[in-house]
Design a protein around this motif. Sequence first.
Motif, PDB file in Angstrom:
ATOM      1  N   LEU A  27       0.705  -1.112  -0.056  1.00 42.50           N
ATOM      2  CA  LEU A  27       0.030  -0.119  -0.081  1.00 42.50           C
ATOM      3  C   LEU A  27       0.924   1.223   0.173  1.00 42.50           C
ATOM      4  O   LEU A  27       1.198   1.690   0.999  1.00 42.50           O
ATOM      5  CB  LEU A  27      -0.953   0.123   1.357  1.00 42.50           C
ATOM      6  N   PRO A  28       1.463   1.667  -1.138  1.00 43.38           N
ATOM      7  CA  PRO A  28       2.433   2.884  -1.045  1.00 43.38           C
ATOM      8  C   PRO A  28       1.429   4.165  -0.828  1.00 43.38           C
ATOM      9  O   PRO A  28       0.592   4.476  -1.350  1.00 43.38           O
ATOM     10  CB  PRO A  28       2.882   2.847  -2.706  1.00 43.38           C
ATOM     11  N   ALA A  29       1.954   4.756   0.227  1.00 38.24           N
ATOM     12  CA  ALA A  29       1.168   5.740   0.674  1.00 38.24           C
ATOM     13  C   ALA A  29       1.835   7.309   0.515  1.00 38.24           C
ATOM     14  O   ALA A  29       2.980   7.168   1.197  1.00 38.24           O
ATOM     15  CB  ALA A  29       0.482   5.503   2.353  1.00 38.24           C
ATOM     16  N   SER A  30       1.372   8.282   0.187  1.00 40.01           N
ATOM     17  CA  SER A  30       1.735   9.411   0.101  1.00 40.01           C
ATOM     18  C   SER A  30       1.059  10.229   1.317  1.00 40.01           C
ATOM     19  O   SER A  30       0.958  11.393   0.980  1.00 40.01           O
ATOM     20  CB  SER A  30       1.497  10.088  -1.293  1.00 40.01           C
ATOM     21  N   LEU A  31       0.955   9.669   2.276  1.00 38.64           N
ATOM     22  CA  LEU A  31       0.370  10.193   3.439  1.00 38.64           C
ATOM     23  C   LEU A  31      -1.081  10.667   3.439  1.00 38.64           C
ATOM     24  O   LEU A  31      -1.365  11.558   4.082  1.00 38.64           O
ATOM     25  CB  LEU A  31       1.382  11.330   4.239  1.00 38.64           C
ATOM     26  N   GLY A  32      -1.648  10.102   2.145  1.00 39.45           N
ATOM     27  CA  GLY A  32      -3.087  10.486   1.956  1.00 39.45           C
ATOM     28  C   GLY A  32      -3.456   9.182   1.502  1.00 39.45           C
ATOM     29  O   GLY A  32      -4.096   9.203   0.541  1.00 39.45           O
ATOM     30  N   ALA A  33      -3.441   8.406   2.406  1.00 44.02           N
ATOM     31  CA  ALA A  33      -3.537   6.691   1.894  1.00 44.02           C
ATOM     32  C   ALA A  33      -4.781   6.283   1.484  1.00 44.02           C
ATOM     33  O   ALA A  33      -4.616   5.462   0.698  1.00 44.02           O
ATOM     34  CB  ALA A  33      -3.111   5.902   3.232  1.00 44.02           C
ATOM     35  N   GLN A  34      -5.873   7.051   1.486  1.00 45.47           N
ATOM     36  CA  GLN A  34      -7.101   6.652   1.177  1.00 45.47           C
ATOM     37  C   GLN A  34      -7.216   6.422  -0.515  1.00 45.47           C
ATOM     38  O   GLN A  34      -7.869   5.423  -0.840  1.00 45.47           O
ATOM     39  CB  GLN A  34      -8.303   7.689   1.236  1.00 45.47           C
ATOM     40  N   VAL A 228      13.447   7.686  16.478  1.00 45.78           N
ATOM     41  CA  VAL A 228      12.243   6.894  16.842  1.00 45.78           C
ATOM     42  C   VAL A 228      11.249   7.284  16.090  1.00 45.78           C
ATOM     43  O   VAL A 228      10.860   8.571  15.731  1.00 45.78           O
ATOM     44  CB  VAL A 228      12.161   6.962  18.177  1.00 45.78           C
ATOM     45  N   PHE A 229      10.393   6.588  15.627  1.00 40.53           N
ATOM     46  CA  PHE A 229       9.003   6.768  15.024  1.00 40.53           C
ATOM     47  C   PHE A 229       8.001   6.272  15.827  1.00 40.53           C
ATOM     48  O   PHE A 229       7.972   4.772  16.203  1.00 40.53           O
ATOM     49  CB  PHE A 229       8.814   6.155  13.614  1.00 40.53           C
ATOM     50  N   LEU A 230       7.058   7.093  16.099  1.00 45.14           N
ATOM     51  CA  LEU A 230       5.575   6.490  16.957  1.00 45.14           C
ATOM     52  C   LEU A 230       4.500   6.503  16.003  1.00 45.14           C
ATOM     53  O   LEU A 230       4.206   7.676  15.403  1.00 45.14           O
ATOM     54  CB  LEU A 230       5.638   7.619  18.255  1.00 45.14           C
ATOM     55  N   VAL A 231       3.973   5.514  16.144  1.00 46.47           N
ATOM     56  CA  VAL A 231       2.798   5.465  15.072  1.00 46.47           C
ATOM     57  C   VAL A 231       1.619   5.583  15.995  1.00 46.47           C
ATOM     58  O   VAL A 231       1.075   4.477  16.850  1.00 46.47           O
ATOM     59  CB  VAL A 231       2.822   4.200  14.427  1.00 46.47           C
ATOM     60  N   GLU A 239       4.773  10.282  14.336  1.00 51.11           N
ATOM     61  CA  GLU A 239       5.562  11.145  14.851  1.00 51.11           C
ATOM     62  C   GLU A 239       6.985  10.678  14.916  1.00 51.11           C
ATOM     63  O   GLU A 239       7.138   9.531  15.293  1.00 51.11           O
ATOM     64  CB  GLU A 239       5.129  11.182  16.532  1.00 51.11           C
ATOM     65  N   ARG A 240       7.692  11.406  14.453  1.00 50.75           N
ATOM     66  CA  ARG A 240       9.238  11.284  14.209  1.00 50.75           C
ATOM     67  C   ARG A 240      10.148  11.979  15.309  1.00 50.75           C
ATOM     68  O   ARG A 240       9.817  13.293  15.666  1.00 50.75           O
ATOM     69  CB  ARG A 240       9.842  11.666  12.971  1.00 50.75           C
ATOM     70  N   LEU A 241      10.927  11.356  16.227  1.00 47.77           N
ATOM     71  CA  LEU A 241      11.649  11.870  17.204  1.00 47.77           C
ATOM     72  C   LEU A 241      13.371  11.744  16.894  1.00 47.77           C
ATOM     73  O   LEU A 241      13.409  10.516  16.535  1.00 47.77           O
ATOM     74  CB  LEU A 241      11.466  11.222  18.439  1.00 47.77           C
ATOM     75  N   ARG A 242      13.882  12.817  16.825  1.00 47.67           N
ATOM     76  CA  ARG A 242      15.250  12.613  16.521  1.00 47.67           C
ATOM     77  C   ARG A 242      15.970  13.603  17.597  1.00 47.67           C
ATOM     78  O   ARG A 242      15.351  14.805  18.192  1.00 47.67           O
ATOM     79  CB  ARG A 242      15.860  13.258  15.244  1.00 47.67           C
ATOM     80  N   VAL A 248       8.500  15.834  14.637  1.00 50.47           N
ATOM     81  CA  VAL A 248       7.698  16.094  13.608  1.00 50.47           C
ATOM     82  C   VAL A 248       6.527  15.171  13.459  1.00 50.47           C
ATOM     83  O   VAL A 248       6.476  13.978  13.724  1.00 50.47           O
ATOM     84  CB  VAL A 248       8.378  15.666  12.213  1.00 50.47           C
ATOM     85  N   VAL A 249       5.234  15.940  13.315  1.00 51.14           N
ATOM     86  CA  VAL A 249       3.839  14.938  13.303  1.00 51.14           C
ATOM     87  C   VAL A 249       3.315  14.875  11.967  1.00 51.14           C
ATOM     88  O   VAL A 249       2.993  16.111  11.544  1.00 51.14           O
ATOM     89  CB  VAL A 249       3.042  15.402  14.496  1.00 51.14           C
ATOM     90  N   GLY A 250       2.862  13.861  11.444  1.00 47.79           N
ATOM     91  CA  GLY A 250       2.297  13.677  10.286  1.00 47.79           C
ATOM     92  C   GLY A 250       0.862  13.744  10.100  1.00 47.79           C
ATOM     93  O   GLY A 250       0.473  14.024  11.311  1.00 47.79           O
TER      94      GLY A 250
END
Length: 345
Positions: A27-34, A228-231, A239-242, A248-250
């Motif tokens: 399911l390749p998703a461009s963060l607009g997965a629908q 770290v990636f939090l789903v 959410e991406r933590l560095r 960064v929150v998607g």
Amino acid sequence: MGATFSRRGASPLVMPRFAWCLLAALLPASLGAQAAPILRVGRPVATHPHEFSQLRAVRELRDGRVLAADWIEERVLALDLARGTAVAVGRSGRGPAEYRLPADLIALPGDSTLLVDQGNSRVALIGPDLTIRRSWVPSPGGAGWQFTPRAADARGRLYFTIPSWAEAGQAPGDSVVLARWDPATDRVERLAHVLAAPRLREPSRDPRIPMLVFAPADAWLADDDGTVFLVRVEGYRVERLRSGATPVVGPSLGAMGPAVTDADRRAFAKAFLMSSPMSGRGPDGGMGHTPAAMAEGEALERLLRASRFAERHPPFSASGAWCSPTHLWVARSVPAGAAARYDLL
């Protein structure tokens, strides 16, 4: 090259053969997965004929061989897919170079591997020469309690969640603390709170699954560089933590999963019976597995009656997320028996 295993006609508990496949998009998703197109995993580039009773973990080595852990057979094998060979690594037992119920294989620097030895409640270090160098019970920061690592980065730091009872009052509600431990310095960093399935606290006369099954829960992953990636299950967002950077929150990716059916409840309960270590089931009276014949009939019915299940699936499985060099793979919740589906983010 990223790769994954594909199942061919196997149940979630019995994988008679596996295929080493190119990392193909499902399911390749461009963060607009629908509106994302649905693709299917292609033909495997290599297969191996070895049969597994319960393939619990795999890990690719630098030379292309694959370490595979069979939880029920209590074996770790080094598989050469080109030659079709399988060489045992260590053996079953309680000794320093032995293990029981091998549950996970975590890549470490230098092509070493950390084996989670569930049957002996410890971990073991497998060197690049595929010998078991040592076994021990990790206790980060002198905490006095052991933990189960689930990931490592290129610096050898280990990632884990701290048991809620060990962090009383430190995490809100049903959350647990995600932490990172550096064995070289014995430093523990608390990184984030992650939502876990609520544990059942009321007493029960019958054996039961100790948490609310199919309850919403967060997933988390750690990349080689320590990212770290939090789903997050609320709103299904990543959410991406560095270190040293602003999180960064998607965007939101979807709603709840399908309704939970009786088939879902039965499939989960049977899988729980067959994949959870049980005291007294081992050959020496220690930890062991439940034979398939004992995961049916009245034992299964008692577990179903005593356990609790949510009415709907969450959007994804909290234990079904991992990183490739270019994507996050997130396993979507699907009904029992349905083909696996993944979002690629």
